[in-house]
Design a protein around this motif. Structure first.
Motif, PDB file in Angstrom:
ATOM      1  N   LEU A   1      26.208 -65.194  30.304  1.00  0.00           N
ATOM      2  CA  LEU A   1      25.347 -66.256  29.786  1.00  0.00           C
ATOM      3  C   LEU A   1      26.150 -67.112  28.806  1.00  0.00           C
ATOM      4  O   LEU A   1      26.739 -66.589  27.864  1.00  0.00           O
ATOM      5  CB  LEU A   1      24.143 -65.622  29.078  1.00  0.00           C
ATOM      6  N   MET A   2      26.204 -68.414  29.055  1.00  0.00           N
ATOM      7  CA  MET A   2      26.873 -69.357  28.157  1.00  0.00           C
ATOM      8  C   MET A   2      25.792 -70.105  27.396  1.00  0.00           C
ATOM      9  O   MET A   2      25.130 -70.998  27.939  1.00  0.00           O
ATOM     10  CB  MET A   2      27.755 -70.323  28.945  1.00  0.00           C
ATOM     11  N   VAL A   3      25.613 -69.730  26.123  1.00  0.00           N
ATOM     12  CA  VAL A   3      24.462 -70.213  25.359  1.00  0.00           C
ATOM     13  C   VAL A   3      24.818 -70.365  23.886  1.00  0.00           C
ATOM     14  O   VAL A   3      25.842 -69.887  23.409  1.00  0.00           O
ATOM     15  CB  VAL A   3      23.274 -69.222  25.463  1.00  0.00           C
ATOM     16  N   ASN A   4      23.912 -71.026  23.179  1.00  0.00           N
ATOM     17  CA  ASN A   4      23.879 -71.007  21.716  1.00  0.00           C
ATOM     18  C   ASN A   4      22.417 -71.113  21.293  1.00  0.00           C
ATOM     19  O   ASN A   4      21.517 -70.917  22.103  1.00  0.00           O
ATOM     20  CB  ASN A   4      24.756 -72.103  21.118  1.00  0.00           C
ATOM     21  N   GLN A   5      22.185 -71.445  20.031  1.00  0.00           N
ATOM     22  CA  GLN A   5      20.809 -71.400  19.537  1.00  0.00           C
ATOM     23  C   GLN A   5      19.913 -72.478  20.140  1.00  0.00           C
ATOM     24  O   GLN A   5      18.694 -72.435  19.971  1.00  0.00           O
ATOM     25  CB  GLN A   5      20.794 -71.526  18.016  1.00  0.00           C
ATOM     26  N   SER A   6      20.484 -73.431  20.876  1.00  0.00           N
ATOM     27  CA  SER A   6      19.654 -74.441  21.546  1.00  0.00           C
ATOM     28  C   SER A   6      19.092 -73.935  22.870  1.00  0.00           C
ATOM     29  O   SER A   6      18.274 -74.611  23.496  1.00  0.00           O
ATOM     30  CB  SER A   6      20.457 -75.721  21.784  1.00  0.00           C
ATOM     31  N   SER A   7      19.502 -72.740  23.287  1.00  0.00           N
ATOM     32  CA  SER A   7      18.996 -72.161  24.535  1.00  0.00           C
ATOM     33  C   SER A   7      17.672 -71.467  24.254  1.00  0.00           C
ATOM     34  O   SER A   7      17.591 -70.260  24.074  1.00  0.00           O
ATOM     35  CB  SER A   7      20.012 -71.165  25.108  1.00  0.00           C
ATOM     36  N   LEU A   8      16.634 -72.279  24.223  1.00  0.00           N
ATOM     37  CA  LEU A   8      15.300 -71.828  23.804  1.00  0.00           C
ATOM     38  C   LEU A   8      14.240 -72.252  24.808  1.00  0.00           C
ATOM     39  O   LEU A   8      14.365 -73.279  25.480  1.00  0.00           O
ATOM     40  CB  LEU A   8      14.942 -72.431  22.451  1.00  0.00           C
ATOM     41  N   THR A   9      13.177 -71.464  24.847  1.00  0.00           N
ATOM     42  CA  THR A   9      11.985 -71.885  25.570  1.00  0.00           C
ATOM     43  C   THR A   9      11.215 -72.885  24.707  1.00  0.00           C
ATOM     44  O   THR A   9      11.525 -73.081  23.528  1.00  0.00           O
ATOM     45  CB  THR A   9      11.082 -70.687  25.867  1.00  0.00           C
ATOM     46  N   ALA A  10      10.199 -73.486  25.286  1.00  0.00           N
ATOM     47  CA  ALA A  10       9.380 -74.436  24.537  1.00  0.00           C
ATOM     48  C   ALA A  10       8.657 -73.762  23.383  1.00  0.00           C
ATOM     49  O   ALA A  10       8.283 -74.407  22.402  1.00  0.00           O
ATOM     50  CB  ALA A  10       8.378 -75.119  25.459  1.00  0.00           C
ATOM     51  N   SER A  11       8.471 -72.448  23.477  1.00  0.00           N
ATOM     52  CA  SER A  11       7.823 -71.702  22.398  1.00  0.00           C
ATOM     53  C   SER A  11       8.847 -71.087  21.433  1.00  0.00           C
ATOM     54  O   SER A  11       8.518 -70.202  20.653  1.00  0.00           O
ATOM     55  CB  SER A  11       6.931 -70.608  22.976  1.00  0.00           C
ATOM     56  N   LEU A  12      10.107 -71.555  21.533  1.00  0.00           N
ATOM     57  CA  LEU A  12      11.182 -71.188  20.605  1.00  0.00           C
ATOM     58  C   LEU A  12      11.611 -69.727  20.723  1.00  0.00           C
ATOM     59  O   LEU A  12      11.969 -69.098  19.737  1.00  0.00           O
ATOM     60  CB  LEU A  12      10.796 -71.527  19.158  1.00  0.00           C
ATOM     61  N   GLU A  13      11.616 -69.211  21.948  1.00  0.00           N
ATOM     62  CA  GLU A  13      12.158 -67.887  22.209  1.00  0.00           C
ATOM     63  C   GLU A  13      13.546 -68.049  22.820  1.00  0.00           C
ATOM     64  O   GLU A  13      13.757 -68.862  23.719  1.00  0.00           O
ATOM     65  CB  GLU A  13      11.252 -67.114  23.173  1.00  0.00           C
ATOM     66  N   TYR A  14      14.514 -67.281  22.296  1.00  0.00           N
ATOM     67  CA  TYR A  14      15.868 -67.387  22.819  1.00  0.00           C
ATOM     68  C   TYR A  14      15.924 -66.939  24.279  1.00  0.00           C
ATOM     69  O   TYR A  14      15.228 -66.006  24.694  1.00  0.00           O
ATOM     70  CB  TYR A  14      16.832 -66.557  21.975  1.00  0.00           C
ATOM     71  N   SER A  15      16.793 -67.593  25.040  1.00  0.00           N
ATOM     72  CA  SER A  15      16.851 -67.345  26.485  1.00  0.00           C
ATOM     73  C   SER A  15      17.174 -65.896  26.808  1.00  0.00           C
ATOM     74  O   SER A  15      16.593 -65.319  27.734  1.00  0.00           O
ATOM     75  CB  SER A  15      17.897 -68.259  27.122  1.00  0.00           C
TER      76      SER A  15
END
Length: 386
Positions: A23-37
């Motif tokens: 997984l290539m992610v950072n803190q912007s990888s969020l659902t609309a309800s602000l749950e991390y991917s």
């Protein structure tokens, strides 16, 4: 509300089940309800073997050009793709072997310089021929998908802040950029883009209904992203780009600048959609830390008319004409490159810097890339997903 690629994948994650995933992610990888991917995917039964983090780290704790260490995220092995050397930007082959899917999900800001999509491009090259699928969970371009601006990248100025054959403001999403790079560099891989729903090219980020999470330490607001295509150029000058203030890139200045004088000169260019407000500020870190410096604050009055790259170039020309003896185009190492001035890496050639130093007319400089913009508008059409 726009549904991101992450939301679409979570609605039916069967394509990921039973696979070995990076997984290539950072803190912007969020659902609309602000749950991390990584948390949301785990709840759906998706197992993440390894996280790859970009510049600034998973939670954007590090400033620009600061090496990021590798430490676990939520119990998942996490590997930094921004260390002390250029080699660190590319995933180690040993860490890729055994994976059969890499998922990229980070918020881009619509500028060629922004490094997350460049990490994506380097990863596409790294996995070429390895029988690894690369999946991009698409997210909105906060600057919209219609307007493009600035000159094309001269291939001789290829760098970590210039990998894609696109103008500075490209008007593409991360998924579309991946498709363009697949066509351009021709890596041997399977590319899948999970497209958004309810997103149109005319939309700015405010139109999506999505929350804005700063994807990097100095990208606190959507307004920051809107000025970034031009004001990032100041990273190549001995002028503060506003780091160390609460409004980076909207605010810029230097000890040798008279803000009222500079504002008057910038207003004389009659640039649309922006006001130049003279002010002063004291950066708490970075350039001129602790000093009170003369500055300009950019106020966008019409985002459809505002051309941020033109504003950044015009401001640079104005500073040179008023304070040419004090202004410097920085020569030190910038994003692992020690041979080309940072300003040139950002603009994509030496042409703009040379013309400014020669005293070229500002309006002539601003017109100089219009033909390239028109050509790119036509070129990018086949890569549109929306």
């Amino acid at each position: 509300m726009t549904a991101t690629g992450l939301e679409i994948l979570l609605s039916d994650p069967r394509i990921c089940l039973g696979r070995r995933i990076g997984l290539m992610v950072n803190q912007s990888s969020l659902t609309a309800s602000l749950e991390y991917s990584w948390e949301a995917l785990a709840k759906k039964g998706v197992k993440i073997e390894r996280i790859f983090s970009p510049e600034h780290g998973v939670f954007a704790t590090e400033q620009d050009q600061i090496a990021v260490g590798s430490k676990p995220t939520a119990g998942i092995e996490t590997v930094s793709l921004y260390g002390n050397s250029e080699a660190s930007l590319v995933p180690d082959r040993a860490l890729l072997e055994g994976l059969d899917l890499i998922i990229f999900d980070m918020q881009d800001v619509g500028s060629r310089y922004y490094t997350y999509v460049n990490t994506l491009a380097l990863t596409m090259e790294a996995v070429s021929g390895m029988d690894i699928e690369l999946m991009v969970l698409d997210r909105p371009n906060p600057l919209g998908g219609e307007l493009v601006e600035g000159p094309m990248l001269d291939p001789r100025f290829h760098s970590f802040v210039g990998m894609f054959p696109v103008p500075v403001r490209h008007g593409l999403t991360a998924g579309e950029l991946a498709g363009l790079y697949l066509d351009h560099a021709k890596p041997d891989l399977k590319l899948t883009v999970i497209q958004m729903q309810e997103w149109e090219r005319r939309m700015l980020y405010a139109d999506t209904g999505l929350p804005w999470i700063p994807p990097s330490p100095n990208m606190p607001t959507v307004e920051t992203a809107a000025v970034y295509p031009g004001m990032c150029l100041f990273e190549g000058l001995n002028v503060s780009e506003g780091r160390g203030s609460t409004t980076p890139f909207q605010l810029s200045g230097a000890p040798f600048i008279n803000p009222m004088e500079l504002a008057d000169r910038c207003r004389s260019f009659d640039l649309d959609g922006v006001l130049f407000r003279p002010t002063w500020f004291r950066p708490t870190f970075h350039k001129f830390a602790g000093e009170e410096i003369g500055a300009i604050w950019l106020h966008i009055t019409n985002p459809q008319l505002f051309r941020p790259f033109a504003a950044g170039v015009a401001m640079t020309a104005a500073i040179n004409s008023l304070y040419g003896e004090q202004l410097q185009f920085l020569q030190e190492v910038y994003e692992f490159n020690d041979t080309i001035p940072a300003f040139d890496l950002l603009t994509g050639s030496s042409r703009i810097r040379t013309t400014i130093l020669e005293g070229g007319e500002v309006q002539d400089i601003l017109y100089s890339w219009q033909e390239e913009e028109g050509e790119f508008r036509r070129f990018k059409q086949p890569f549109h997903l929306y």
